[in-house]
Design a protein around this motif. Structure first.
Motif, PDB file in Angstrom:
ATOM      1  N   LEU A 141       0.863  -1.190   0.134  1.00 15.06           N
ATOM      2  CA  LEU A 141       0.020   0.040   0.058  1.00 15.06           C
ATOM      3  C   LEU A 141       0.917   1.369   0.048  1.00 15.06           C
ATOM      4  CD1 LEU A 141      -2.772  -1.025   2.758  1.00 15.06           C
ATOM      5  CD2 LEU A 141      -2.995  -0.458   0.023  1.00 15.06           C
ATOM      6  N   ARG A 142       2.037   1.378   0.751  1.00 10.01           N
ATOM      7  CA  ARG A 142       2.915   2.489   0.655  1.00 10.01           C
ATOM      8  C   ARG A 142       3.532   2.771  -0.685  1.00 10.01           C
ATOM      9  NH1 ARG A 142       6.003  -0.026   4.708  1.00 10.01           N
ATOM     10  NH2 ARG A 142       4.804  -0.129   6.557  1.00 10.01           N
ATOM     11  N   GLU A 143       3.626   1.712  -1.379  1.00 13.11           N
ATOM     12  CA  GLU A 143       4.249   1.828  -2.849  1.00 13.11           C
ATOM     13  C   GLU A 143       3.272   2.423  -3.741  1.00 13.11           C
ATOM     14  OE1 GLU A 143       6.201  -1.745  -3.885  1.00 13.11           O
ATOM     15  OE2 GLU A 143       7.433  -1.769  -2.033  1.00 13.11           O
ATOM     16  N   LYS A 166      -2.928   0.123  10.729  1.00  6.64           N
ATOM     17  CA  LYS A 166      -1.761   0.208  12.083  1.00  6.64           C
ATOM     18  C   LYS A 166      -0.314  -0.191  11.637  1.00  6.64           C
ATOM     19  CE  LYS A 166      -4.781  -1.777  15.617  1.00  6.64           C
ATOM     20  NZ  LYS A 166      -5.051  -2.967  16.587  1.00  6.64           N
ATOM     21  N   GLN A 167      -0.197  -0.786  10.533  1.00  6.75           N
ATOM     22  CA  GLN A 167       1.331  -1.123   9.889  1.00  6.75           C
ATOM     23  C   GLN A 167       1.932   0.127   9.141  1.00  6.75           C
ATOM     24  OE1 GLN A 167       2.929  -3.746  10.640  1.00  6.75           O
ATOM     25  NE2 GLN A 167       1.431  -4.406  12.082  1.00  6.75           N
ATOM     26  N   LEU A 168       1.066   0.976   8.949  1.00  5.84           N
ATOM     27  CA  LEU A 168       1.400   2.105   8.051  1.00  5.84           C
ATOM     28  C   LEU A 168       2.157   3.388   9.045  1.00  5.84           C
ATOM     29  CD1 LEU A 168      -1.561   2.443   5.532  1.00  5.84           C
ATOM     30  CD2 LEU A 168       0.880   1.424   5.155  1.00  5.84           C
ATOM     31  N   SER A 169       2.701   4.168   8.599  1.00  5.73           N
ATOM     32  CA  SER A 169       3.335   5.187   9.150  1.00  5.73           C
ATOM     33  C   SER A 169       2.053   6.385   9.219  1.00  5.73           C
ATOM     34  CB  SER A 169       4.509   5.988   8.473  1.00  5.73           C
ATOM     35  OG  SER A 169       3.933   6.659   7.284  1.00  5.73           O
ATOM     36  N   ASP A 172       1.682   7.967   5.849  1.00  2.47           N
ATOM     37  CA  ASP A 172       0.995   7.231   4.899  1.00  2.47           C
ATOM     38  C   ASP A 172      -0.514   7.090   5.311  1.00  2.47           C
ATOM     39  OD1 ASP A 172       3.849   4.979   4.206  1.00  2.47           O
ATOM     40  OD2 ASP A 172       3.361   7.037   3.205  1.00  2.47           O
ATOM     41  N   ARG A 173      -0.574   6.667   6.601  1.00  2.00           N
ATOM     42  CA  ARG A 173      -2.074   6.348   6.857  1.00  2.00           C
ATOM     43  C   ARG A 173      -2.807   7.580   6.407  1.00  2.00           C
ATOM     44  NH1 ARG A 173      -1.269   6.290  12.152  1.00  2.00           N
ATOM     45  NH2 ARG A 173      -0.296   4.351  11.983  1.00  2.00           N
ATOM     46  N   LEU A 177      -6.096   8.052   4.207  1.00  8.31           N
ATOM     47  CA  LEU A 177      -7.439   8.263   4.795  1.00  8.31           C
ATOM     48  C   LEU A 177      -8.046   9.595   4.077  1.00  8.31           C
ATOM     49  CD1 LEU A 177      -6.786   7.672   8.653  1.00  8.31           C
ATOM     50  CD2 LEU A 177      -8.460   6.489   7.006  1.00  8.31           C
ATOM     51  N   GLU A 178      -7.076  10.408   3.764  1.00  8.59           N
ATOM     52  CA  GLU A 178      -7.587  11.832   3.006  1.00  8.59           C
ATOM     53  C   GLU A 178      -8.129  11.453   1.671  1.00  8.59           C
ATOM     54  OE1 GLU A 178      -4.276  14.098   2.105  1.00  8.59           O
ATOM     55  OE2 GLU A 178      -5.405  16.015   1.866  1.00  8.59           O
TER      56      GLU A 178
END
Length: 197
Positions: A141-143, A166-169, A172-173, A177-178
């Motif tokens: 997801l980060r990529e 939870k695993q995202l910074s 990134d989160r 969400l935005e």
């Protein structure tokens, strides 16, 4: 012999030249003078000729009025808009198919994780594998582009979505969400906060 041939050619050309000089040229001059006279008198000869020509059955196909020209422009504009909308629909359909493929892939991985969890006698191993998969998915997801990642997370079950978040910074989160719809983002944020308690 050549003199006879030249005399015959002159006789043949004479009626054509006579026709041009005696009939065609005077008619053209008379029409031109009449048009100039009407123009000086204030009559719009060109519009009158278009309107009159438009009423003649064969000639009306050769003459385009202003209304017909505007209709042709409008039709061309509408056709261009239809083409652009068709292209947009096609690209959105392709994007939808890609997103559905990613969702199916994620759901299959989730099912594998759930099956591993059910079949595993050791809950710790199961949670480690799940957290590894969640970590793998969160790194995926980060990529991704934030909008695409948001669409995927929106489609996931609440518990899976919260685990991934939870695993995202924080950065990134927040970006994911935005990019989500406000209602779904608020719902996931509430679940995320509740899961920390």
């Amino acid at each position: 012999m050549s003199k006879e041939i030249m005399n015959k050619e002159k006789k043949k050309m004479n009626p054509i030249i006579w026709f041009l000089i005696a009939i065609v040229i005077p008619v053209i001059i008379a029409i031109s003078l009449t048009a100039v006279a009407f123009a000086i008198a204030g009559v719009n000869v060109l519009d009158w000729a278009k309107n009159t020509g438009n009423n003649i059955p064969v000639v009306n196909t050769l003459i385009t009025t202003e209304e017909e020209a505007e209709e042709a422009k409008d039709e061309e504009k509408i056709q261009t808009e239809i083409t652009s909308k068709d292209n947009e629909i096609e690209s959105l359909t392709n994007e939808l198919a890609n997103l559905e493929g990613i969702i199916d892939q994620l759901e299959q991985e989730i099912l594998k994780l759930e099956n591993k969890q059910d079949n595993s006698s050791d809950q710790e191993e199961s949670s480690n594998a799940e957290s590894n998969m969640v970590k793998d998915m969160s790194s995926s997801l980060r990529e991704m582009d934030n909008k695409q990642a948001a669409r995927i997370v929106e489609q996931l079950e609440d518990s899976t979505a919260v685990s991934l978040l939870k695993q995202l910074s924080n950065k990134d989160r927040g970006a994911i969400l935005e990019a989500m719809e406000a209602e779904r983002a608020a719902e996931l944020a509430g679940l995320f906060i509740d899961s920390d308690n």
